[in-house]
Motif scaffolding. Structure first.
Motif, PDB file in Angstrom:
ATOM      1  N   ASP A  71       0.822  -1.210   0.000  1.00 49.68           N
ATOM      2  CA  ASP A  71       0.000   0.000   0.000  1.00 49.68           C
ATOM      3  C   ASP A  71       0.855   1.258   0.000  1.00 49.68           C
ATOM      4  O   ASP A  71       0.329   2.371   0.103  1.00 49.68           O
ATOM      5  CB  ASP A  71      -0.919   0.007   1.223  1.00 49.68           C
ATOM      6  CG  ASP A  71      -2.009  -1.056   1.130  1.00 49.68           C
ATOM      7  OD1 ASP A  71      -2.485  -1.320   0.015  1.00 49.68           O
ATOM      8  OD2 ASP A  71      -2.364  -1.623   2.182  1.00 49.68           O
ATOM      9  N   ASP A  72       2.145   1.109  -0.105  1.00 55.21           N
ATOM     10  CA  ASP A  72       3.062   2.240  -0.115  1.00 55.21           C
ATOM     11  C   ASP A  72       2.690   3.206  -1.247  1.00 55.21           C
ATOM     12  O   ASP A  72       2.640   2.809  -2.420  1.00 55.21           O
ATOM     13  CB  ASP A  72       4.488   1.726  -0.326  1.00 55.21           C
ATOM     14  CG  ASP A  72       5.550   2.764   0.015  1.00 55.21           C
ATOM     15  OD1 ASP A  72       5.300   3.959  -0.190  1.00 55.21           O
ATOM     16  OD2 ASP A  72       6.639   2.361   0.482  1.00 55.21           O
ATOM     17  N   PRO A  73       2.431   4.484  -0.954  1.00 49.17           N
ATOM     18  CA  PRO A  73       2.038   5.432  -2.008  1.00 49.17           C
ATOM     19  C   PRO A  73       3.104   5.655  -3.066  1.00 49.17           C
ATOM     20  O   PRO A  73       2.796   6.160  -4.150  1.00 49.17           O
ATOM     21  CB  PRO A  73       1.741   6.723  -1.229  1.00 49.17           C
ATOM     22  CG  PRO A  73       2.418   6.565   0.094  1.00 49.17           C
ATOM     23  CD  PRO A  73       2.397   5.103   0.389  1.00 49.17           C
ATOM     24  N   VAL A  74       4.342   5.271  -2.788  1.00 45.42           N
ATOM     25  CA  VAL A  74       5.399   5.465  -3.777  1.00 45.42           C
ATOM     26  C   VAL A  74       5.114   4.667  -5.048  1.00 45.42           C
ATOM     27  O   VAL A  74       5.502   5.074  -6.153  1.00 45.42           O
ATOM     28  CB  VAL A  74       6.779   5.098  -3.183  1.00 45.42           C
ATOM     29  CG1 VAL A  74       6.925   3.591  -2.996  1.00 45.42           C
ATOM     30  CG2 VAL A  74       7.904   5.626  -4.066  1.00 45.42           C
ATOM     31  N   LEU A  75       4.416   3.527  -4.933  1.00 47.35           N
ATOM     32  CA  LEU A  75       4.120   2.732  -6.125  1.00 47.35           C
ATOM     33  C   LEU A  75       3.195   3.484  -7.075  1.00 47.35           C
ATOM     34  O   LEU A  75       3.388   3.452  -8.297  1.00 47.35           O
ATOM     35  CB  LEU A  75       3.496   1.392  -5.719  1.00 47.35           C
ATOM     36  CG  LEU A  75       4.410   0.434  -4.947  1.00 47.35           C
ATOM     37  CD1 LEU A  75       3.656  -0.843  -4.590  1.00 47.35           C
ATOM     38  CD2 LEU A  75       5.655   0.097  -5.756  1.00 47.35           C
ATOM     39  N   ALA A  76       2.182   4.154  -6.528  1.00 48.57           N
ATOM     40  CA  ALA A  76       1.274   4.948  -7.367  1.00 48.57           C
ATOM     41  C   ALA A  76       2.005   6.136  -7.977  1.00 48.57           C
ATOM     42  O   ALA A  76       1.734   6.517  -9.133  1.00 48.57           O
ATOM     43  CB  ALA A  76       0.084   5.415  -6.540  1.00 48.57           C
ATOM     44  N   GLN A  77       2.936   6.712  -7.236  1.00 47.76           N
ATOM     45  CA  GLN A  77       3.687   7.851  -7.743  1.00 47.76           C
ATOM     46  C   GLN A  77       4.563   7.459  -8.931  1.00 47.76           C
ATOM     47  O   GLN A  77       4.702   8.213  -9.898  1.00 47.76           O
ATOM     48  CB  GLN A  77       4.547   8.444  -6.624  1.00 47.76           C
ATOM     49  CG  GLN A  77       3.754   9.054  -5.483  1.00 47.76           C
ATOM     50  CD  GLN A  77       4.631   9.388  -4.289  1.00 47.76           C
ATOM     51  OE1 GLN A  77       5.873   9.394  -4.394  1.00 47.76           O
ATOM     52  NE2 GLN A  77       4.026   9.654  -3.145  1.00 47.76           N
ATOM     53  N   VAL A  78       5.151   6.276  -8.865  1.00 48.69           N
ATOM     54  CA  VAL A  78       6.108   5.853  -9.889  1.00 48.69           C
ATOM     55  C   VAL A  78       5.429   5.125 -11.049  1.00 48.69           C
ATOM     56  O   VAL A  78       5.772   5.338 -12.218  1.00 48.69           O
ATOM     57  CB  VAL A  78       7.189   4.952  -9.262  1.00 48.69           C
ATOM     58  CG1 VAL A  78       8.149   4.440 -10.339  1.00 48.69           C
ATOM     59  CG2 VAL A  78       7.962   5.716  -8.197  1.00 48.69           C
ATOM     60  N   PHE A  79       4.432   4.275 -10.743  1.00 50.39           N
ATOM     61  CA  PHE A  79       3.857   3.400 -11.764  1.00 50.39           C
ATOM     62  C   PHE A  79       2.410   3.733 -12.114  1.00 50.39           C
ATOM     63  O   PHE A  79       1.770   2.991 -12.863  1.00 50.39           O
ATOM     64  CB  PHE A  79       3.951   1.943 -11.311  1.00 50.39           C
ATOM     65  CG  PHE A  79       5.362   1.516 -11.010  1.00 50.39           C
ATOM     66  CD1 PHE A  79       6.315   1.470 -12.012  1.00 50.39           C
ATOM     67  CD2 PHE A  79       5.752   1.190  -9.716  1.00 50.39           C
ATOM     68  CE1 PHE A  79       7.627   1.091 -11.745  1.00 50.39           C
ATOM     69  CE2 PHE A  79       7.055   0.820  -9.436  1.00 50.39           C
ATOM     70  CZ  PHE A  79       7.991   0.775 -10.457  1.00 50.39           C
ATOM     71  N   GLY A  80       1.905   4.838 -11.584  1.00 52.62           N
ATOM     72  CA  GLY A  80       0.532   5.227 -11.854  1.00 52.62           C
ATOM     73  C   GLY A  80      -0.400   4.702 -10.777  1.00 52.62           C
ATOM     74  O   GLY A  80      -0.095   3.717 -10.104  1.00 52.62           O
ATOM     75  N   PRO A  81      -1.554   5.350 -10.602  1.00 53.49           N
ATOM     76  CA  PRO A  81      -2.478   4.930  -9.544  1.00 53.49           C
ATOM     77  C   PRO A  81      -3.069   3.553  -9.823  1.00 53.49           C
ATOM     78  O   PRO A  81      -3.398   3.233 -10.970  1.00 53.49           O
ATOM     79  CB  PRO A  81      -3.562   6.011  -9.574  1.00 53.49           C
ATOM     80  CG  PRO A  81      -3.497   6.582 -10.957  1.00 53.49           C
ATOM     81  CD  PRO A  81      -2.058   6.508 -11.366  1.00 53.49           C
TER      82      PRO A  81
END
Length: 286
Positions: free
Chosen positions: A157-167
């Protein structure tokens, strides 16, 4: 080993993979310490990621077979991480044939366990979970080995994944868990990509969302990030204790770029898995 949680490592970091000599030495140590398996999945091996669709060269096939033999001689189950890069963007009959051929080649090389890795790619795709379930079901039908573990695109659930790979698509993880065959396990790194601790409450919540206990892909003691590469992670094994006593389906540690130094925290993890946390002495283990 006195634990209900199988203990593995995955060579799944970015950067220079381990040398054959260092890898072989580490696998022999892991077998002595009570580890159950090893997964070969370096991000730098293009034959398993960016160039997954091409056949293995004769040298690549021989190297995999030799590695499988090394693992088996160390009493370890041998796994390989296949990252069919953004395969869902062209899930055609031709792509299916390429995947079938790759799975057969892996099995022929002595691979027991398949890790189907959908991590670290763009994930802002409609119906991503459903497409990935279809691919996983196809792999399950054509995989002649023992087991399959899937790594979601959003493996925390780390928000960094959405930041890097899209929501992520809404309800991505729950949709994946609800539709994925129960025989397929699912990787999870914890509350963060680099989780400092794995708690009872977190592991129970993830199990409810997935409809199964997660396989913990612990990016401890990995140090392949821009910031983490400045450090050696030699302590902190005790913060993994909940995942080592039955709250995870299995526990998989992603080691450091430095193979021999990685043996220090890996030994500590094995020590913690063998004894209750109340008796674990981190300094003595180090």
């Amino acid at each position: 080993m006195n634990t209900h949680t199988p203990l593995w490592i995955i060579e799944g970091f970015y950067g220079q993979p381990w040398s054959s000599a260092a890898r072989g030495h580490t696998l022999r140590k892991l077998g002595q310490w009570g580890f159950d398996g090893y997964i070969y999945a370096p991000k730098a091996d293009r034959s398993l990621r960016r160039e997954w669709a091409r056949p293995f060269s004769a040298d690549e096939q021989r190297a995999l077979a030799k590695l499988a033999n090394t693992a088996h001689n160390a009493s370890l189950t041998f796994g390989v991480g296949l990252s069919p890069f953004e395969i869902w963007r062209d899930w055609s009959s031709a792509t299916r044939k390429l995947l079938t051929s790759k799975l057969s080649a892996l099995a022929d090389s002595g691979c027991d366990q398949l890790s189907l890795l959908f991590d670290d790619v763009r994930g802002d795709v409609d119906n991503l979970a459903i497409i990935q379930v279809e691919i996983a079901r196809f792999a399950l039908e054509h995989w002649p080995g023992d087991t399959i573990t899937l790594c979601p695109t959003y493996y925390s659930d780390d928000p960094v994944l959405a930041q890097v790979f899209g929501p992520p698509p809404k309800g991505y993880l729950e949709t994946l868990g609800r539709n994925l065959p129960k025989s397929i396990d699912v990787f999870w790194t914890g509350p963060n990509v680099l989780s400092t601790a794995l708690t009872d409450d977190h592991l129970s919540d993830v199990a409810n969302r997935l409809g199964r206990k997660p396989v913990i892909w612990d990016n401890y003691p990995a140090n392949d990030g821009a910031k983490s590469s400045r450090f050696l992670f030699l302590k902190g094994a005790e913060e993994r204790e909940p995942a080592l006593r039955g709250l995870a389906n299995s526990y998989v540690a992603n080691p450091m770029v430095q193979p021999y130094l990685s043996q220090l925290p890996l030994y500590a993890i094995a020590s913690l898995a063998r004894e209750p946390s109340s008796a674990f002495d981190a300094e003595a283990a180090l």
